[in-house]
Each structure stands twice: as C-alpha cells, then as structure tokens.
Design a protein around this motif. Structure first.
Motif: not given
Length: 473
Positions: A182-209
């Motif tokens: 999913w798209k989200q910046s950490r703490y939804d923080k926007p930056g230059p030319g950004g929207t606050g959803a500027d990173y793609l995030n891939c989650p891992l659970d404990k076993d996967g990590y």
C-alpha cells in the motif's frame, strides 16, 4: 585582450559538475574532463554528467529541522546547479527530495554544455595533470581511475583509505502486488512534490521476518579479493545482509521499522516489519528498495527479495551491487581551502575528500569551485563560517573532527554526512516558544535545530555578500 587561462576540473559527477558551474558563473573559463564513455566504471551506466549511481534521493528537504535540508537551502542560495536541477525534476518522496535520475542528469549535462565558458572534454586524465595546469580541481569521486589514484598516493606518500558502498535494487512498478502493498509515507508526512502517500509498503509478520533474516544471512554473497578483505563499510550505506548479521532485530529498528505506518488491508494488525519502496523515475514505472543496498549475488537477490509479501513476482530493472570507494586522509593532506599541501595547484572535491552523500559531495564541489575562481581572480579565499552547514562540512574534512589534544592528522578519519553535530551549538539555547510557553522534552531539540538553521542562513547570507566577486571577466 589575452585569452584567460582556464581552470581544469577532472570528473563530471555531482561535485565536478557543481564546481565547473560555480567557476563559470564567476566569469572564469573552465574545462570539465570526464573519462566516460572513453573509459567506463563499475557503477555508471550512462555517459551523462552527474549520473546518480545509487539512490535517487537527496534525503530530507526540511531546512528548519534537518541538517541535510539546511545544506540544500544553503546551496540554493549559492546558485547551485545541482539543487536547481534537482528541484526542477523532483519526485514525490515524503519529506525527502527525490529526483528523476535520467532527467536530472540530462538537465545538468545540457546546462553545462550550453554555458559559453564551459568546455567539456571526454577522456581519462591518466596520472597527475600536466604541469602547465596551474589551477586544478580533482573531483573524481569514489571511483577514481587507478592511474590518477596511484599518482596522488605516490605524491603524498600516504596509504589509501577505502570503504565499500552498496547499491539498492530497482523494481518495475507493475510487478508489485498492490493487493498486499500500500502507499503511505511514514506518519503520512508529505514532502517536496509529495502527497503523504509517497512510498510503497510491503508488510511482514513475525514468521515472515524471521525467515527473511535467515535467508539474508545464509544467502550467497559477492566475495572480496584478498586486497579488499580488510576494507571497512561506511555505516551510512551498509549492505542489508551486513545489518542482519549484526543482530536479528537490527533491520526492524532500521530500514524495516514499522512505525508510522498502518496496513489498510489489515487495519487491526500492525505489521511486524515493513519494506519500503520509493519512486525512482518521473513516470512512476520504477521503484527502488529503500535502504536495501546489498552484496548478495544476483540470483540470490531475486530469490530472497521475492520472499517479501507483495514482491513475490517482482521484476527487477536493476539488481543491487557493490563497489569500492576511496577517499583521502583529508585532515592531513588538504589545507582549509581543500588544496593538496604537497602540490597546492591541486584541489580536491566530492566524495574523495571524505564526505558521504550526493549533496555533501556536490556541496564540496560548490566550495572548491568558488575557491578556485577566487584564486584565479586574485581575490581573498574565505571559507564559509563554521556556523553554516557548508562551513561545518569543510571544517570536518580539514580537521574539525579531531579532539583538542590531537595533532597527528588523524588516522581515524572516516566519511561523514552533514549533521547538526558538526555545527557549533548556540551560546544561548531556547527555553520558551514564540508564545512564551516553556519548552519541554523534544520541543527543546526542535527549537534548537530551528535556531541553528536560522543562524546558519543568516551567516551564510553575510558570507555570500562578502565573497561576491569584485568584477567578473
């Protein structure tokens, strides 16, 4: 009128390009020497000037609360070509300034080619520059050609200092599973030319990590040659598997930390760890893995990184890599204006001086360009105040890191990013905010950074005005 003798700049990376621009902007002719494409390097893939070979991020752009952002702003106020091109081709990246690497390089190349006082010559400078070049900037970066590197070492009688720098993989956007990522910046923080959803995030659970950490540690890695075995890494750009070897939780508190992020696909469950990807080109078709520099072999990278949820079918536009960087023992070898003490006609700029990071390298190029031009114009050479980010950076690499009782020139000298720790603190620290309320805890740190930054920009303006050339040719 007799034709002016040019200043020569060796190396067309960020530092060399910035140095050439600063020289020409002061009315002095300059010849910029770039060995590509006549001689290629292990890391570059084009023949463009100022090619970005690692990340496409210039890091934080917040001048009030981050020393990197302060350096950005200082460079903008010094007519920086690198910052101008970066601002023109910025991409959304949260609180950071990221650029379209191809458009950025093309912009720098075009503007230097178009400048009437800049001549670009392609070809390697093998060994020391010709004796009749009396004003030279060596900005050959971490991939200095062996012939020039050996000539400098022979001249100085100094042993080579070196470290390894690693490159992160780049992935095709349409191969990422957005049912998981999913798209989200950490703490939804926007930056230059950004929207606050500027990173793609891939989650891992404990076993996967845990399984991912095991794969990183046991994966087959690039082997070093015997003479490279004792070369240390720079802590700011460690390979991901080296971080994993330092402790199983290291990554979870580093580039894979889950804080400030919430998975909309599983809103009731916080990810145990998260891999972030950042947009790498203007089209948004390429995304790089943030903090995932690696020395895993190519086949292992594909296998291990496809263990990450959302990247099971990832297609890699570029896999990670590893190259050896070299830098001088600058506090011992260079004077306060970055001239080589044993041959003052030579100045050094960029990463070879012992700074780390794109912007830090370009900043040193900016300063050496101004110093060389001032020397050419027979003007006083005045380094920027130590209270500025530019001044603090040059002070560090010319001896500011030494303890008060050390006179040795420091064998402990290591590459350094700009940070507030290099800038002298205010004599009087803030105790209250603008409304008269007493500052507490983190508020004091925030207020201190802002005070340091505001002082830096004020002192920089005074320096810029004082060092303006009396007359440009």
């Amino acid at each position: 009128m007799t034709q002016q003798k040019p200043i020569h700049v060796i190396g067309g990376g960020l530092a060399g390009s910035e140095a050439a621009w600063q020289i020409a902007a002061r009315g002095v002719p300059v010849v910029l020497h770039e060995m590509r494409p006549v001689r290629k390097t292990d890391a570059h893939s084009t023949d463009g000037l100022a090619e970005l070979v690692c990340s496409n991020s210039f890091r934080s752009d917040d001048w009030q609360a981050n020393a990197v952002g302060l350096l950005h702003e200082e460079m903008r106020r010094c007519n920086s070509l690198i910052m101008s091109a970066g601002d023109k081709h910025k991409l959304p990246a949260g609180g950071a300034l990221a650029v379209d690497r191809d458009a950025f390089s093309a912009e720098v190349t075009q503007r230097l080619e178009a400048h009437p006082l800049v001549t670009i010559e392609r070809g390697e400078i093998a060994g020391l520059p010709p004796a009749d070049w009396d004003n030279v900037i060596v900005a050959t970066g971490p991939l200095t050609s062996p012939a020039l590197s050996e000539a400098v070492l022979e001249l100085t009688g100094e042993g080579e200092l070196a470290f390894f720098d690693a490159i992160a993989p780049i992935i095709h956007y349409d191969s990422i599973n957005l049912d998981i990522a999913w798209k989200q910046s950490r703490y939804d923080k926007p930056g230059p030319g950004g929207t606050g959803a500027d990173y793609l995030n891939c989650p891992l659970d404990k076993d996967g990590y845990e399984a991912f950490i095991d794969a990183l540690i046991t994966g087959e890695k690039t082997s070093f040659k015997e003479w490279e075995a004792s070369t240390p890494y720079f802590d700011g750009c460690l390979p991901i598997e080296v971080m994993a070897e330092r402790g199983r939780e290291t990554l979870r508190f580093g580039p894979m930390k889950p804080v400030g992020l919430s998975d909309p696909h599983n809103p009731d469950k916080r990810p145990y760890a998260v891999v972030q990807l950042r947009q790498d080109n203007a089209l948004g078709t390429l995304w790089n893995m943030v903090g995932f520099q690696t020395k895993l072999k190519y086949a292992e990278q594909t296998r291990v990184f496809r263990m990450i949820p959302g990247l099971e079918e990832a297609q890699f536009a570029r896999l990670g890599g590893l190259h050896r960087n070299t830098f001088l023992n600058s506090p011992k070898l260079l004077d306060p204006t970055l001239r080589l003490k044993k041959d003052p006609r030579l100045r050094f700029a960029g990463q070879i001086t012992g700074v780390e990071g794109y912007i830090e390298s370009a900043a040193i190029g900016l300063l050496t360009g101004r110093f060389a031009a001032a020397q050419h114009l027979d003007e006083d050479i005045v380094p920027p105040p130590k209270t500025t980010a530019l001044g603090a950076l040059i002070n560090h690499i010319t001896g500011g890191h030494l303890s008060a009782d050390s006179q040795s020139g420091s064998r402990s000298f290591q590459p350094m990013n700009i940070n507030y720790g290099l800038i002298p603190p205010p004599e009087v620290l803030p105790t209250h905010d603008e409304d008269g309320r007493r500052l507490k805890g983190k508020q004091k740190g925030v207020a201190k950074k802002r005070m340091v930054s505001e002082r830096a920009l004020s002192d920089l303006e005074t320096w810029v005005n004082a060092t303006r050339p009396a007359a440009a040719a």
